[in-house]
Design a protein around this motif. Structure first.
Motif, PDB file in Angstrom:
ATOM      1  N   MET A 278       0.842  -1.192   0.000  1.00  0.00           N
ATOM      2  CA  MET A 278       0.000   0.000   0.000  1.00  0.00           C
ATOM      3  C   MET A 278       0.882   1.249   0.000  1.00  0.00           C
ATOM      4  O   MET A 278       1.906   1.294   0.673  1.00  0.00           O
ATOM      5  N   GLU A 279       0.445   2.272  -0.769  1.00  0.00           N
ATOM      6  CA  GLU A 279       1.231   3.504  -0.907  1.00  0.00           C
ATOM      7  C   GLU A 279       1.155   4.313   0.403  1.00  0.00           C
ATOM      8  O   GLU A 279       0.089   4.443   1.005  1.00  0.00           O
ATOM      9  N   ARG A 280       2.304   4.842   0.853  1.00  0.00           N
ATOM     10  CA  ARG A 280       2.423   5.498   2.164  1.00  0.00           C
ATOM     11  C   ARG A 280       1.398   6.593   2.421  1.00  0.00           C
ATOM     12  O   ARG A 280       0.900   6.739   3.516  1.00  0.00           O
ATOM     13  N   ASN A 281       1.130   7.385   1.345  1.00  0.00           N
ATOM     14  CA  ASN A 281       0.270   8.547   1.540  1.00  0.00           C
ATOM     15  C   ASN A 281      -1.205   8.291   1.214  1.00  0.00           C
ATOM     16  O   ASN A 281      -2.041   9.178   1.372  1.00  0.00           O
ATOM     17  N   ALA A 282      -1.499   7.051   0.792  1.00  0.00           N
ATOM     18  CA  ALA A 282      -2.905   6.712   0.510  1.00  0.00           C
ATOM     19  C   ALA A 282      -3.649   6.562   1.836  1.00  0.00           C
ATOM     20  O   ALA A 282      -3.036   6.366   2.884  1.00  0.00           O
ATOM     21  N   LEU A 283      -4.983   6.652   1.785  1.00  0.00           N
ATOM     22  CA  LEU A 283      -5.782   6.441   2.994  1.00  0.00           C
ATOM     23  C   LEU A 283      -5.668   4.972   3.403  1.00  0.00           C
ATOM     24  O   LEU A 283      -5.695   4.088   2.561  1.00  0.00           O
ATOM     25  N   CYS A 284      -5.536   4.737   4.704  1.00  0.00           N
ATOM     26  CA  CYS A 284      -5.326   3.366   5.195  1.00  0.00           C
ATOM     27  C   CYS A 284      -6.501   2.450   4.841  1.00  0.00           C
ATOM     28  O   CYS A 284      -7.655   2.886   4.859  1.00  0.00           O
ATOM     29  N   TRP A 285      -6.203   1.197   4.564  1.00  0.00           N
ATOM     30  CA  TRP A 285      -7.221   0.201   4.197  1.00  0.00           C
ATOM     31  C   TRP A 285      -8.260  -0.002   5.288  1.00  0.00           C
ATOM     32  O   TRP A 285      -9.348  -0.514   5.052  1.00  0.00           O
ATOM     33  N   CYS A 286      -7.914   0.380   6.532  1.00  0.00           N
ATOM     34  CA  CYS A 286      -8.807   0.065   7.658  1.00  0.00           C
ATOM     35  C   CYS A 286      -9.971   1.041   7.774  1.00  0.00           C
ATOM     36  O   CYS A 286     -10.862   0.828   8.601  1.00  0.00           O
ATOM     37  N   GLY A 287      -9.960   2.106   6.950  1.00  0.00           N
ATOM     38  CA  GLY A 287     -11.089   3.037   7.001  1.00  0.00           C
ATOM     39  C   GLY A 287     -11.004   4.058   8.122  1.00  0.00           C
ATOM     40  O   GLY A 287     -11.976   4.732   8.435  1.00  0.00           O
ATOM     41  N   SER A 288      -9.821   4.155   8.767  1.00  0.00           N
ATOM     42  CA  SER A 288      -9.676   5.106   9.875  1.00  0.00           C
ATOM     43  C   SER A 288      -9.710   6.553   9.386  1.00  0.00           C
ATOM     44  O   SER A 288      -9.919   7.468  10.181  1.00  0.00           O
ATOM     45  N   GLY A 289      -9.500   6.757   8.088  1.00  0.00           N
ATOM     46  CA  GLY A 289      -9.438   8.111   7.541  1.00  0.00           C
ATOM     47  C   GLY A 289      -8.042   8.700   7.615  1.00  0.00           C
ATOM     48  O   GLY A 289      -7.792   9.801   7.120  1.00  0.00           O
ATOM     49  N   LYS A 290      -7.113   7.962   8.245  1.00  0.00           N
ATOM     50  CA  LYS A 290      -5.720   8.435   8.331  1.00  0.00           C
ATOM     51  C   LYS A 290      -4.936   7.908   7.141  1.00  0.00           C
ATOM     52  O   LYS A 290      -5.313   6.918   6.511  1.00  0.00           O
ATOM     53  N   LYS A 291      -3.808   8.585   6.861  1.00  0.00           N
ATOM     54  CA  LYS A 291      -2.909   8.065   5.825  1.00  0.00           C
ATOM     55  C   LYS A 291      -2.307   6.751   6.308  1.00  0.00           C
ATOM     56  O   LYS A 291      -2.090   6.560   7.519  1.00  0.00           O
ATOM     57  N   TYR A 292      -2.033   5.866   5.349  1.00  0.00           N
ATOM     58  CA  TYR A 292      -1.467   4.554   5.687  1.00  0.00           C
ATOM     59  C   TYR A 292      -0.225   4.698   6.548  1.00  0.00           C
ATOM     60  O   TYR A 292      -0.063   3.998   7.550  1.00  0.00           O
ATOM     61  N   LYS A 293       0.657   5.654   6.198  1.00  0.00           N
ATOM     62  CA  LYS A 293       1.918   5.803   6.945  1.00  0.00           C
ATOM     63  C   LYS A 293       1.691   6.210   8.404  1.00  0.00           C
ATOM     64  O   LYS A 293       2.522   5.965   9.263  1.00  0.00           O
ATOM     65  N   LYS A 294       0.532   6.833   8.668  1.00  0.00           N
ATOM     66  CA  LYS A 294       0.218   7.260  10.043  1.00  0.00           C
ATOM     67  C   LYS A 294      -0.657   6.226  10.758  1.00  0.00           C
ATOM     68  O   LYS A 294      -1.063   6.441  11.900  1.00  0.00           O
ATOM     69  N   CYS A 295      -1.014   5.158  10.037  1.00  0.00           N
ATOM     70  CA  CYS A 295      -1.957   4.195  10.638  1.00  0.00           C
ATOM     71  C   CYS A 295      -1.351   2.799  10.636  1.00  0.00           C
ATOM     72  O   CYS A 295      -0.462   2.512  11.427  1.00  0.00           O
ATOM     73  N   HIS A 296      -1.807   1.923   9.730  1.00  0.00           N
ATOM     74  CA  HIS A 296      -1.384   0.519   9.795  1.00  0.00           C
ATOM     75  C   HIS A 296       0.009   0.248   9.232  1.00  0.00           C
ATOM     76  O   HIS A 296       0.502  -0.873   9.367  1.00  0.00           O
ATOM     77  N   MET A 297       0.651   1.250   8.607  1.00  0.00           N
ATOM     78  CA  MET A 297       1.977   0.972   8.033  1.00  0.00           C
ATOM     79  C   MET A 297       2.959   0.528   9.105  1.00  0.00           C
ATOM     80  O   MET A 297       3.691  -0.440   8.926  1.00  0.00           O
ATOM     81  N   GLN A 298       2.908   1.195  10.259  1.00  0.00           N
ATOM     82  CA  GLN A 298       3.852   0.837  11.326  1.00  0.00           C
ATOM     83  C   GLN A 298       3.579  -0.573  11.853  1.00  0.00           C
ATOM     84  O   GLN A 298       4.504  -1.358  12.059  1.00  0.00           O
ATOM     85  N   ILE A 299       2.297  -0.864  12.034  1.00  0.00           N
ATOM     86  CA  ILE A 299       1.921  -2.202  12.523  1.00  0.00           C
ATOM     87  C   ILE A 299       2.358  -3.261  11.520  1.00  0.00           C
ATOM     88  O   ILE A 299       2.940  -4.285  11.889  1.00  0.00           O
ATOM     89  N   GLU A 300       2.113  -2.996  10.239  1.00  0.00           N
ATOM     90  CA  GLU A 300       2.401  -4.024   9.236  1.00  0.00           C
ATOM     91  C   GLU A 300       3.907  -4.176   8.996  1.00  0.00           C
ATOM     92  O   GLU A 300       4.373  -5.278   8.697  1.00  0.00           O
ATOM     93  N   GLU A 301       4.662  -3.107   9.165  1.00  0.00           N
ATOM     94  CA  GLU A 301       6.129  -3.249   9.074  1.00  0.00           C
ATOM     95  C   GLU A 301       6.648  -4.112  10.221  1.00  0.00           C
ATOM     96  O   GLU A 301       7.538  -4.939  10.055  1.00  0.00           O
ATOM     97  N   LYS A 302       6.050  -3.894  11.390  1.00  0.00           N
ATOM     98  CA  LYS A 302       6.445  -4.684  12.568  1.00  0.00           C
ATOM     99  C   LYS A 302       6.079  -6.164  12.377  1.00  0.00           C
ATOM    100  O   LYS A 302       6.858  -7.058  12.716  1.00  0.00           O
ATOM    101  N   ILE A 303       4.897  -6.394  11.794  1.00  0.00           N
ATOM    102  CA  ILE A 303       4.483  -7.779  11.512  1.00  0.00           C
ATOM    103  C   ILE A 303       5.507  -8.447  10.587  1.00  0.00           C
ATOM    104  O   ILE A 303       5.904  -9.589  10.816  1.00  0.00           O
ATOM    105  N   GLN A 304       5.936  -7.704   9.575  1.00  0.00           N
ATOM    106  CA  GLN A 304       6.890  -8.281   8.606  1.00  0.00           C
ATOM    107  C   GLN A 304       8.206  -8.666   9.277  1.00  0.00           C
ATOM    108  O   GLN A 304       8.815  -9.682   8.930  1.00  0.00           O
ATOM    109  N   LEU A 305       8.642  -7.864  10.250  1.00  0.00           N
ATOM    110  CA  LEU A 305       9.879  -8.191  10.977  1.00  0.00           C
ATOM    111  C   LEU A 305       9.721  -9.503  11.747  1.00  0.00           C
ATOM    112  O   LEU A 305      10.609 -10.356  11.735  1.00  0.00           O
TER     113      LEU A 305
END
Ligand SMILES: [Zn+2]
Length: 287
Positions: free
Chosen positions: A1-28
């Protein structure tokens, strides 16, 4: 998912400010060889709000049972209380017709481990311990919880297994932490049960819940600390160990194909909560 797109979760936040951090951590953690949750079982803010409404109705149904349950009542009467209360409040009892289950609730007495079927001929007697397991669908969202009820004066044996089961569940809840593992919960439960001379049923466990009655992951209560699925914010599942007095082994009723009994006729107790993993801890959604 593109960093500045709206997050898939529907929070209304940008992906980078929402699930991006969680999903990067999951990948680790995944790169580390751990079992990680698929995105589809991470609940969105909207889903969490709706599932909480379902859970609140589920709690109210159990409260309605708690108000009326008594010696002399048939388990079919418990079924009617559950059906009537649930449907009157806009819900559907999830067990009804689930894989052919004929009733709206599971009522499991004494040596029954789980999945007891309400029946006009099963009358609650002084000294019985009974698990009432209620699951609710509200506006398409699922919730699930169970409580133990005691009929009149119960034996010390019965008192002790219920007390230890409550302690096991509390220890399981205390061990549940974001970025920990399901096995941490299992180990806390299993070690407390064993320390008290009890066993935990192995082949029947808990489950993910919310969008469906039984979702990933399967939740074991006997696996070691640090094992099993990573606990990620947004996950929802049940903590519902079945604690047996003797052997953890069981058999299923040949006539109804549902009711599970302890193999040695010992007592079995179960208490179930539904939990949400959050960034700052665990929230218990049912009572
Ligand atoms: Zn998000």
């Amino acid at each position: 998912m593109e960093r500045n797109a709206l997050c898939w979760c529907g929070s209304g936040k940008k992906y980078k400010k929402c699930h991006m951090q969680i999903e990067e951590k999951i990948q680790l953690h995944k790169a580390n060889g751990e079992i990680v949750p698929p995105r589809k079982i991470l609940k969105t803010p909207y889903q969490i709000e709706m599932i909480k409404k379902s859970a609140a109705l589920n709690t109210a149904v159990l409260d309605a049972v708690a108000e009326k349950i008594c010696i002399g009542m048939s388990t079919a009467e418990i079924d009617r209380i559950v059906y009537d209360y649930t449907t009157k409040h806009g819900g559907i009892p999830a067990p009804l017709n689930y894989q052919g289950f004929p009733k709206s609730v599971c009522t499991s007495l004494n040596n029954e481990v789980c999945h007891g079927i309400p029946d006009e001929n099963i009358i609650l007697q002084e000294g019985d311990i009974v698990n009432v397991d209620v699951s609710t669908i509200l506006d398409g969202f699922y919730s699930d919880a169970s409580r133990m009820f005691t009929m009149g004066k119960i034996s010390e044996r019965a008192q002790r297994i219920i007390k230890v089961t409550e302690e096991c569940v509390q220890r399981g809840l205390a061990a549940a932490k974001p970025w920990g593992h399901l096995g941490d919960i299992a180990d806390a439960i299993n070690s407390h049960a064993q320390a008290n001379g009890y066993s935990v049923v192995e082949d029947i466990g808990g489950h993910g819940i919310g969008l469906d009655f039984h979702e990933e992951p399967f939740v074991s209560y006997v696996t070691p600390k640090g094992s099993e699925m990573l606990l990620v914010p947004g996950m929802m599942f049940t903590i519902e160990p079945m604690i047996n007095e003797g052997s953890p082994d069981f058999f299923v009723d040949e006539d109804n194909d549902w009711t599970v009994y302890t193999i040695d006729d010992g007592l079995s107790a179960q208490i179930e909560y539904m939990v949400l993993v959050k960034e700052d801890g665990i929230e218990v959604l049912t009572k």
